[in-house]
Motif scaffolding. Structure first.
Motif, mmCIF file in Angstrom:
data_model
loop_
_atom_site.group_PDB
_atom_site.id
_atom_site.type_symbol
_atom_site.label_atom_id
_atom_site.label_comp_id
_atom_site.label_asym_id
_atom_site.label_seq_id
_atom_site.Cartn_x
_atom_site.Cartn_y
_atom_site.Cartn_z
ATOM 1 N N ASP A 38 0.867 -1.184 0.000
ATOM 2 C CA ASP A 38 0.000 0.000 0.000
ATOM 3 C C ASP A 38 0.902 1.231 0.000
ATOM 4 O O ASP A 38 1.517 1.566 1.013
ATOM 5 C CB ASP A 38 -0.901 0.001 1.228
ATOM 6 N N LEU A 39 1.003 1.894 -1.132
ATOM 7 C CA LEU A 39 1.933 3.019 -1.282
ATOM 8 C C LEU A 39 1.281 4.376 -1.017
ATOM 9 O O LEU A 39 1.842 5.409 -1.394
ATOM 10 C CB LEU A 39 2.545 2.999 -2.682
ATOM 11 N N THR A 40 0.130 4.380 -0.335
ATOM 12 C CA THR A 40 -0.504 5.668 -0.051
ATOM 13 C C THR A 40 0.384 6.540 0.833
ATOM 14 O O THR A 40 0.347 7.774 0.735
ATOM 15 C CB THR A 40 -1.878 5.473 0.619
ATOM 16 N N TRP A 41 1.223 5.921 1.668
ATOM 17 C CA TRP A 41 2.152 6.691 2.496
ATOM 18 C C TRP A 41 3.126 7.495 1.628
ATOM 19 O O TRP A 41 3.508 8.609 1.981
ATOM 20 C CB TRP A 41 2.940 5.776 3.447
ATOM 21 N N ALA A 42 3.491 6.919 0.487
ATOM 22 C CA ALA A 42 4.456 7.584 -0.384
ATOM 23 C C ALA A 42 3.843 8.785 -1.096
ATOM 24 O O ALA A 42 4.550 9.743 -1.444
ATOM 25 C CB ALA A 42 5.002 6.597 -1.403
ATOM 26 N N GLU A 43 2.534 8.744 -1.314
ATOM 27 C CA GLU A 43 1.864 9.840 -2.004
ATOM 28 C C GLU A 43 1.901 11.135 -1.194
ATOM 29 O O GLU A 43 1.761 12.230 -1.749
ATOM 30 C CB GLU A 43 0.415 9.448 -2.303
ATOM 31 N N LYS A 44 2.127 10.998 0.114
ATOM 32 C CA LYS A 44 2.130 12.167 1.001
ATOM 33 C C LYS A 44 3.536 12.708 1.251
ATOM 34 O O LYS A 44 3.704 13.695 1.979
ATOM 35 C CB LYS A 44 1.479 11.786 2.338
ATOM 36 N N PRO B 56 22.276 -9.455 -8.695
ATOM 37 C CA PRO B 56 22.313 -8.012 -8.434
ATOM 38 C C PRO B 56 20.989 -7.347 -8.825
ATOM 39 O O PRO B 56 20.488 -7.549 -9.936
ATOM 40 C CB PRO B 56 23.457 -7.519 -9.333
ATOM 41 N N ILE B 57 20.443 -6.552 -7.908
ATOM 42 C CA ILE B 57 19.128 -5.932 -8.100
ATOM 43 C C ILE B 57 19.222 -4.445 -7.771
ATOM 44 O O ILE B 57 19.734 -4.059 -6.735
ATOM 45 C CB ILE B 57 18.084 -6.615 -7.200
ATOM 46 N N GLY B 58 18.708 -3.603 -8.653
ATOM 47 C CA GLY B 58 18.709 -2.171 -8.406
ATOM 48 C C GLY B 58 19.388 -1.432 -9.546
ATOM 49 O O GLY B 58 19.574 -2.001 -10.625
ATOM 50 N N PRO B 59 19.731 -0.171 -9.375
ATOM 51 C CA PRO B 59 19.922 0.537 -8.111
ATOM 52 C C PRO B 59 18.642 0.982 -7.407
ATOM 53 O O PRO B 59 18.633 1.164 -6.200
ATOM 54 C CB PRO B 59 20.741 1.762 -8.538
ATOM 55 N N TRP B 60 17.580 1.156 -8.188
ATOM 56 C CA TRP B 60 16.349 1.681 -7.617
ATOM 57 C C TRP B 60 15.182 0.770 -7.933
ATOM 58 O O TRP B 60 15.203 0.009 -8.890
ATOM 59 C CB TRP B 60 16.015 3.064 -8.203
ATOM 60 N N LEU B 61 14.145 0.914 -7.113
ATOM 61 C CA LEU B 61 12.825 0.387 -7.451
ATOM 62 C C LEU B 61 12.034 1.589 -7.951
ATOM 63 O O LEU B 61 11.716 2.498 -7.184
ATOM 64 C CB LEU B 61 12.154 -0.242 -6.229
ATOM 65 N N VAL B 62 11.762 1.611 -9.246
ATOM 66 C CA VAL B 62 11.047 2.730 -9.862
ATOM 67 C C VAL B 62 9.559 2.405 -9.858
ATOM 68 O O VAL B 62 9.131 1.401 -10.439
ATOM 69 C CB VAL B 62 11.544 2.973 -11.299
ATOM 70 N N THR B 63 8.775 3.211 -9.193
ATOM 71 C CA THR B 63 7.357 2.903 -9.036
ATOM 72 C C THR B 63 6.635 2.884 -10.382
ATOM 73 O O THR B 63 7.031 3.539 -11.337
ATOM 74 C CB THR B 63 6.671 3.897 -8.083
ATOM 75 N N ARG B 64 5.578 2.102 -10.417
ATOM 76 C CA ARG B 64 4.862 1.811 -11.662
ATOM 77 C C ARG B 64 4.391 3.073 -12.384
ATOM 78 O O ARG B 64 4.368 3.126 -13.617
ATOM 79 C CB ARG B 64 3.677 0.898 -11.340
ATOM 80 N N ASP B 65 4.037 4.099 -11.625
ATOM 81 C CA ASP B 65 3.520 5.325 -12.253
ATOM 82 C C ASP B 65 4.571 6.049 -13.088
ATOM 83 O O ASP B 65 4.224 6.883 -13.934
ATOM 84 C CB ASP B 65 2.972 6.266 -11.180
ATOM 85 N N GLU B 66 5.852 5.744 -12.873
ATOM 86 C CA GLU B 66 6.926 6.391 -13.633
ATOM 87 C C GLU B 66 7.296 5.630 -14.901
ATOM 88 O O GLU B 66 8.138 6.082 -15.671
ATOM 89 C CB GLU B 66 8.168 6.583 -12.763
ATOM 90 N N VAL B 67 6.706 4.468 -15.099
ATOM 91 C CA VAL B 67 7.008 3.651 -16.285
ATOM 92 C C VAL B 67 5.734 3.569 -17.123
ATOM 93 O O VAL B 67 4.833 2.772 -16.826
ATOM 94 C CB VAL B 67 7.506 2.244 -15.890
ATOM 95 N N ALA B 68 5.675 4.368 -18.155
ATOM 96 C CA ALA B 68 4.449 4.462 -18.958
ATOM 97 C C ALA B 68 4.112 3.132 -19.620
ATOM 98 O O ALA B 68 2.933 2.745 -19.689
ATOM 99 C CB ALA B 68 4.597 5.554 -20.010
ATOM 100 N N ASP B 69 5.114 2.426 -20.112
ATOM 101 C CA ASP B 69 4.891 1.151 -20.788
ATOM 102 C C ASP B 69 6.114 0.264 -20.572
ATOM 103 O O ASP B 69 7.182 0.536 -21.130
ATOM 104 C CB ASP B 69 4.658 1.370 -22.280
#
Length: 279
Positions: free
Chosen positions: A40-46, A178-191
């Motif tokens: 639940d990423l609602t915390w991140a929206e704030k 090896p994983i990363g450097p970031w986890l890019v949230t879904r809203d930033e990846v259009a397709d």
């Protein structure tokens, strides 16, 4: 957003990248970047990122997700990679597991295991699950994704194909994830099917491809997996690699002690590993 984890191995702290590419500390907000918080990423929206504490220097980056329960991989998911491997495109996705103990940071040294003569590279798009997924349709599938990341699906080809049994033993050696450097949230990846990807060995381009040429796209893969098992928040799915792996060269070109591998995916960041013999 671009979430990350920074600090010494085993003691990473949660962070987020600000608009200037600086790390901001998230430990006053969440205890880690893990399934509990990704569900639940609602915390991140704030969040007001610029108000968070600035992290000084250039700390080590750890795996961008903590507490992963399942690390699932899709094999032969690019037709041209299947061809270079001398194999047919499968009629359904090929599924295998990578041990979670293989997970390491994006720039950590990778250990070439004892007895290895065929350690190989594979740049892959990683999908991190947010909401639990069970029996979801392809239309619903992306709603269950928290975000995306870069993965090097390091493989020992002889362990994988010549030692009998399943592929897992050639995929799960320590530091082979090896994983990363970031986890890019879904809203930033259009397709997720329109991302360029690349990998270099010793500065020489070996893989240059795009997620557009996947046989089974991200939505298909998530839906397909969910018919067999529930995908939980924090689980990782590695979706396959384009052509240009060492196994496909004639003669094959495998990694040796001291080799430097660099890789990246459009919008998701880059990795750099030095391969070291595990004596």
């Amino acid at each position: 957003m671009k979430f990350l984890r920074y600090g010494a191995s085993g003691s990473e702290r949660p962070g987020v990248l600000d608009r200037n590419g600086h790390i901001r500390d998230l430990s006053g907000i969440v205890d880690d970047i893990s399934g509990r918080w990704l569900a639940d990423l609602t915390w991140a929206e704030k969040l007001y990122i610029e108000s968070l504490p600035l992290v000084a220097g250039e700390p080590r980056l750890g795996p961008c997700v903590a507490g992963t329960g399942k690390f699932i991989c899709i094999g032969l998911n690019y037709a041209d990679h299947a061809a270079e491997s001398g194999l047919e495109v499968p009629p359904e996705p090929v599924i295998f597991m990578k041990a979670t103990s293989a997970i390491c940071g994006p720039n950590d040294d990778v250990l070439i295991p004892r007895g290895s003569t065929a350690t190989d590279w594979e740049v892959e798009l990683g999908v991190v699950i947010g909401k639990p997924a069970k029996y979801v349709t392809q239309e619903q599938a992306l709603d269950h994704v928290a975000g995306y990341c870069v993965i090097n699906d390091v493989s020992e080809r002889d362990f994988q194909t010549k030692r009998s049994g399943q592929w897992t033993k050639g995929k799960s050696c320590d530091t082979f994830g090896p994983i990363g450097p970031w986890l890019v949230t879904r809203d930033e990846v259009a397709d997720p099917q329109k991302l360029k990807m690349w990998l270099k060995v010793g500065g020489e381009m070996k893989q240059s491809g795009s997620t557009a040429t996947m046989v089974y796209g991200v939505a298909h893969v998530i839906s397909y997996l969910s018919q067999f098992m529930t995908l939980h928040p924090g689980d990782i799915v590695s979706t396959g690699t384009p052509p240009g792996v060492g196994q496909g060269f004639k003669p094959p070109r495998y990694l040796r002690d001291g080799d430097i591998v660099e890789l990246g995916i459009e919008g998701l960041g880059t990795q750099r590993q030095v391969f070291r013999a595990d004596n």
